[in-house]
Design a protein around this motif. Sequence first.
Motif, PDB file in Angstrom:
ATOM      1  N   SER A 135       0.859  -1.186   0.000  1.00  0.00           N
ATOM      2  CA  SER A 135       0.000   0.000   0.000  1.00  0.00           C
ATOM      3  C   SER A 135       0.893   1.233   0.000  1.00  0.00           C
ATOM      4  O   SER A 135       2.113   1.121   0.092  1.00  0.00           O
ATOM      5  CB  SER A 135      -0.931  -0.005   1.223  1.00  0.00           C
ATOM      6  N   SER A 136       0.301   2.370  -0.103  1.00  0.00           N
ATOM      7  CA  SER A 136       1.082   3.618  -0.086  1.00  0.00           C
ATOM      8  C   SER A 136       0.500   4.561   0.940  1.00  0.00           C
ATOM      9  O   SER A 136      -0.711   4.544   1.211  1.00  0.00           O
ATOM     10  CB  SER A 136       1.075   4.283  -1.472  1.00  0.00           C
ATOM     11  N   GLN A 137       1.336   5.369   1.540  1.00  0.00           N
ATOM     12  CA  GLN A 137       0.899   6.319   2.553  1.00  0.00           C
ATOM     13  C   GLN A 137       1.829   7.528   2.565  1.00  0.00           C
ATOM     14  O   GLN A 137       2.974   7.461   2.124  1.00  0.00           O
ATOM     15  CB  GLN A 137       0.865   5.692   3.951  1.00  0.00           C
ATOM     16  N   VAL A 138       1.297   8.635   3.077  1.00  0.00           N
ATOM     17  CA  VAL A 138       2.079   9.861   3.208  1.00  0.00           C
ATOM     18  C   VAL A 138       2.865   9.769   4.509  1.00  0.00           C
ATOM     19  O   VAL A 138       2.290   9.809   5.596  1.00  0.00           O
ATOM     20  CB  VAL A 138       1.177  11.106   3.198  1.00  0.00           C
ATOM     21  N   ALA A 139       4.171   9.604   4.402  1.00  0.00           N
ATOM     22  CA  ALA A 139       5.025   9.532   5.588  1.00  0.00           C
ATOM     23  C   ALA A 139       5.300  10.916   6.160  1.00  0.00           C
ATOM     24  O   ALA A 139       5.553  11.067   7.359  1.00  0.00           O
ATOM     25  CB  ALA A 139       6.340   8.833   5.258  1.00  0.00           C
ATOM     26  N   GLN A 140       5.285  11.945   5.293  1.00  0.00           N
ATOM     27  CA  GLN A 140       5.505  13.323   5.742  1.00  0.00           C
ATOM     28  C   GLN A 140       4.838  14.249   4.732  1.00  0.00           C
ATOM     29  O   GLN A 140       5.127  14.181   3.540  1.00  0.00           O
ATOM     30  CB  GLN A 140       6.989  13.640   5.853  1.00  0.00           C
ATOM     31  N   THR A 141       3.908  15.060   5.200  1.00  0.00           N
ATOM     32  CA  THR A 141       3.283  16.028   4.312  1.00  0.00           C
ATOM     33  C   THR A 141       4.329  17.040   3.837  1.00  0.00           C
ATOM     34  O   THR A 141       5.382  17.209   4.456  1.00  0.00           O
ATOM     35  CB  THR A 141       2.137  16.761   5.034  1.00  0.00           C
ATOM     36  N   ALA A 142       4.035  17.709   2.735  1.00  0.00           N
ATOM     37  CA  ALA A 142       4.981  18.662   2.158  1.00  0.00           C
ATOM     38  C   ALA A 142       5.330  19.740   3.169  1.00  0.00           C
ATOM     39  O   ALA A 142       4.445  20.368   3.768  1.00  0.00           O
ATOM     40  CB  ALA A 142       4.399  19.288   0.900  1.00  0.00           C
ATOM     41  N   THR A 143       6.618  19.942   3.366  1.00  0.00           N
ATOM     42  CA  THR A 143       7.079  20.865   4.402  1.00  0.00           C
ATOM     43  C   THR A 143       8.449  21.420   4.046  1.00  0.00           C
ATOM     44  O   THR A 143       9.173  20.846   3.220  1.00  0.00           O
ATOM     45  CB  THR A 143       7.151  20.149   5.770  1.00  0.00           C
ATOM     46  N   LEU A 144       8.791  22.526   4.693  1.00  0.00           N
ATOM     47  CA  LEU A 144      10.137  23.088   4.591  1.00  0.00           C
ATOM     48  C   LEU A 144      11.039  22.586   5.711  1.00  0.00           C
ATOM     49  O   LEU A 144      12.229  22.915   5.734  1.00  0.00           O
ATOM     50  CB  LEU A 144      10.069  24.622   4.634  1.00  0.00           C
ATOM     51  N   ASP A 145      10.469  21.804   6.609  1.00  0.00           N
ATOM     52  CA  ASP A 145      11.191  21.313   7.786  1.00  0.00           C
ATOM     53  C   ASP A 145      12.059  20.120   7.389  1.00  0.00           C
ATOM     54  O   ASP A 145      11.603  18.970   7.363  1.00  0.00           O
ATOM     55  CB  ASP A 145      10.193  20.909   8.870  1.00  0.00           C
ATOM     56  N   ARG A 146      13.334  20.383   7.085  1.00  0.00           N
ATOM     57  CA  ARG A 146      14.228  19.308   6.649  1.00  0.00           C
ATOM     58  C   ARG A 146      14.481  18.274   7.747  1.00  0.00           C
ATOM     59  O   ARG A 146      14.504  17.073   7.460  1.00  0.00           O
ATOM     60  CB  ARG A 146      15.548  19.895   6.147  1.00  0.00           C
ATOM     61  N   PRO A 147      14.681  18.659   9.012  1.00  0.00           N
ATOM     62  CA  PRO A 147      14.866  17.641  10.054  1.00  0.00           C
ATOM     63  C   PRO A 147      13.695  16.678  10.165  1.00  0.00           C
ATOM     64  O   PRO A 147      13.881  15.477  10.407  1.00  0.00           O
ATOM     65  CB  PRO A 147      15.045  18.469  11.327  1.00  0.00           C
ATOM     66  N   ALA A 148      12.470  17.173   9.987  1.00  0.00           N
ATOM     67  CA  ALA A 148      11.303  16.290  10.044  1.00  0.00           C
ATOM     68  C   ALA A 148      11.329  15.290   8.902  1.00  0.00           C
ATOM     69  O   ALA A 148      10.969  14.114   9.072  1.00  0.00           O
ATOM     70  CB  ALA A 148      10.023  17.114  10.002  1.00  0.00           C
ATOM     71  N   LEU A 149      11.757  15.721   7.741  1.00  0.00           N
ATOM     72  CA  LEU A 149      11.862  14.819   6.598  1.00  0.00           C
ATOM     73  C   LEU A 149      12.936  13.761   6.826  1.00  0.00           C
ATOM     74  O   LEU A 149      12.742  12.584   6.516  1.00  0.00           O
ATOM     75  CB  LEU A 149      12.171  15.623   5.332  1.00  0.00           C
ATOM     76  N   VAL A 150      14.080  14.184   7.369  1.00  0.00           N
ATOM     77  CA  VAL A 150      15.154  13.230   7.650  1.00  0.00           C
ATOM     78  C   VAL A 150      14.691  12.195   8.675  1.00  0.00           C
ATOM     79  O   VAL A 150      14.966  10.993   8.536  1.00  0.00           O
ATOM     80  CB  VAL A 150      16.405  13.977   8.160  1.00  0.00           C
ATOM     81  N   LYS A 151      13.950  12.627   9.672  1.00  0.00           N
ATOM     82  CA  LYS A 151      13.430  11.698  10.682  1.00  0.00           C
ATOM     83  C   LYS A 151      12.484  10.687  10.049  1.00  0.00           C
ATOM     84  O   LYS A 151      12.513   9.487  10.384  1.00  0.00           O
ATOM     85  CB  LYS A 151      12.724  12.476  11.789  1.00  0.00           C
ATOM     86  N   ALA A 152      11.640  11.160   9.126  1.00  0.00           N
ATOM     87  CA  ALA A 152      10.711  10.254   8.449  1.00  0.00           C
ATOM     88  C   ALA A 152      11.468   9.253   7.577  1.00  0.00           C
ATOM     89  O   ALA A 152      11.100   8.073   7.505  1.00  0.00           O
ATOM     90  CB  ALA A 152       9.721  11.052   7.612  1.00  0.00           C
ATOM     91  N   ILE A 153      12.531   9.699   6.916  1.00  0.00           N
ATOM     92  CA  ILE A 153      13.332   8.804   6.073  1.00  0.00           C
ATOM     93  C   ILE A 153      14.022   7.746   6.928  1.00  0.00           C
ATOM     94  O   ILE A 153      14.077   6.564   6.561  1.00  0.00           O
ATOM     95  CB  ILE A 153      14.359   9.616   5.261  1.00  0.00           C
ATOM     96  N   ASP A 154      14.524   8.130   8.072  1.00  0.00           N
ATOM     97  CA  ASP A 154      15.196   7.174   8.964  1.00  0.00           C
ATOM     98  C   ASP A 154      14.218   6.180   9.587  1.00  0.00           C
ATOM     99  O   ASP A 154      14.641   5.113  10.066  1.00  0.00           O
ATOM    100  CB  ASP A 154      15.941   7.914  10.077  1.00  0.00           C
ATOM    101  N   GLY A 155      12.931   6.513   9.581  1.00  0.00           N
ATOM    102  CA  GLY A 155      11.943   5.660  10.227  1.00  0.00           C
ATOM    103  C   GLY A 155      11.214   4.721   9.289  1.00  0.00           C
ATOM    104  O   GLY A 155      10.143   4.209   9.649  1.00  0.00           O
ATOM    105  N   PHE A 156      11.740   4.477   8.089  1.00  0.00           N
ATOM    106  CA  PHE A 156      11.073   3.572   7.143  1.00  0.00           C
ATOM    107  C   PHE A 156      10.858   2.188   7.755  1.00  0.00           C
ATOM    108  O   PHE A 156      11.743   1.631   8.405  1.00  0.00           O
ATOM    109  CB  PHE A 156      11.896   3.420   5.870  1.00  0.00           C
ATOM    110  N   GLN A 157       9.663   1.638   7.510  1.00  0.00           N
ATOM    111  CA  GLN A 157       9.339   0.265   7.902  1.00  0.00           C
ATOM    112  C   GLN A 157       9.028  -0.524   6.635  1.00  0.00           C
ATOM    113  O   GLN A 157       8.098  -0.180   5.908  1.00  0.00           O
ATOM    114  CB  GLN A 157       8.140   0.237   8.859  1.00  0.00           C
ATOM    115  N   MET A 158       9.800  -1.581   6.371  1.00  0.00           N
ATOM    116  CA  MET A 158       9.627  -2.351   5.141  1.00  0.00           C
ATOM    117  C   MET A 158       8.461  -3.328   5.247  1.00  0.00           C
ATOM    118  O   MET A 158       8.173  -3.860   6.322  1.00  0.00           O
ATOM    119  CB  MET A 158      10.927  -3.069   4.790  1.00  0.00           C
ATOM    120  N   GLN A 159       7.802  -3.541   4.096  1.00  0.00           N
ATOM    121  CA  GLN A 159       6.641  -4.421   4.014  1.00  0.00           C
ATOM    122  C   GLN A 159       6.721  -5.230   2.724  1.00  0.00           C
ATOM    123  O   GLN A 159       7.594  -4.994   1.877  1.00  0.00           O
ATOM    124  CB  GLN A 159       5.345  -3.605   4.041  1.00  0.00           C
ATOM    125  N   ILE A 160       5.786  -6.152   2.554  1.00  0.00           N
ATOM    126  CA  ILE A 160       5.745  -6.934   1.322  1.00  0.00           C
ATOM    127  C   ILE A 160       4.971  -6.157   0.256  1.00  0.00           C
ATOM    128  O   ILE A 160       4.204  -5.247   0.559  1.00  0.00           O
ATOM    129  CB  ILE A 160       5.086  -8.310   1.548  1.00  0.00           C
TER     130      ILE A 160
END
Length: 345
Positions: A135-160
């Motif tokens: 499935s697909s989901q929005v992990a981080q809405t569009a933002t100028l907050d780069r630290p929030a984006l980096v945190k979302a990238i580091d928090g990836f959870q893999m699925q099938i």
Amino acid sequence: MSFLWPQFLWLMLALPLLPAAYLWLLRRRGKQAVRYSSLGTVRAATAGRPWRRHVPPALLLLACAGLMLAAARPMARVPLPWARSTIILAMDVSLSMRVDDVKPTRMVAAQEAAKLFLRDLPKNIEVGLVTFASSSQVAQTATLDRPALVKAIDGFQMQIGTAVGSAIVTSLAELFPDQGINLEEMTFGSKPRGRSLDDKDKPPPQQITPVAPGSYDAAAIILLSDGRRTTGVDTLEAAKMAADRGVRIYVIGLGSAGGNGAMSEDMPIYLQLDEPTLREVARMTGGEYHHAGTAEALRSVYENLGSRVQVQTRETEVTALLALLSAGLALAAGVLSLIWFRRVV
């Protein structure tokens, strides 16, 4: 070069009349009988640099030519700062991203490259993050907050699973929240089902008028995938939705083109990067396709995309620039005439 008002180019036919009139004035002036108190004064005035007398009129002629050309409103392809304000990073988080043919793994390489991309991207461009597997989901809405984006990238959870088309639809829904894009309805159909209390807040679906692919300058999607679609919305159907809205999709195919690899548990899996479909997604939307078989290549792709989105070559009206140049030439003609001859052209 093209012109918005090409009918005004007919004014250029009058341009040869100006040098003809100038030559006529020179001959007429030469025939006039003028008395001088001293022949030496005349020789001193005409000796030295006789070409200077023709420079101001020549500059004035060029100024008139530029103004006539500007009247036709010329358009030219020039490099300009990027006009887009939002980028959606759609990143594959399927289990196949654990394969280590891209060192240390595809997932780690993708995370590090995405963070480098964010670091070098202009700070005034908003970035959103969409992840997809089954499935697909929005992990981080569009933002100028780069630290929030980096945190979302580091928090990836893999699925099938790999729902490439669903990721594109989710990205479009994030870019166009008022258009009522409904991924659930596209996936399961429009039959009545249990209704959420939040559904009343969702806008109804809207019919849009298709525009030229790649013509929407306010957003773009960067899609990264290492496999082929196994579930969700058809990939090319989703790409057509993006093309009809003018949104470019820059596609990155990650991993070995042949697609054979092994998971960390030594369980063999057979991956095949669906390059024909991914290339077609890029072609349909006016974007680009890049294959990244190594971590270095992936970083290079993101780096190139980062530089491309900062400066784009676009068809732009240059009337003001041409008019400004013509005004500068006319001013230079007047200044030189005053300095050299103590009179205006």
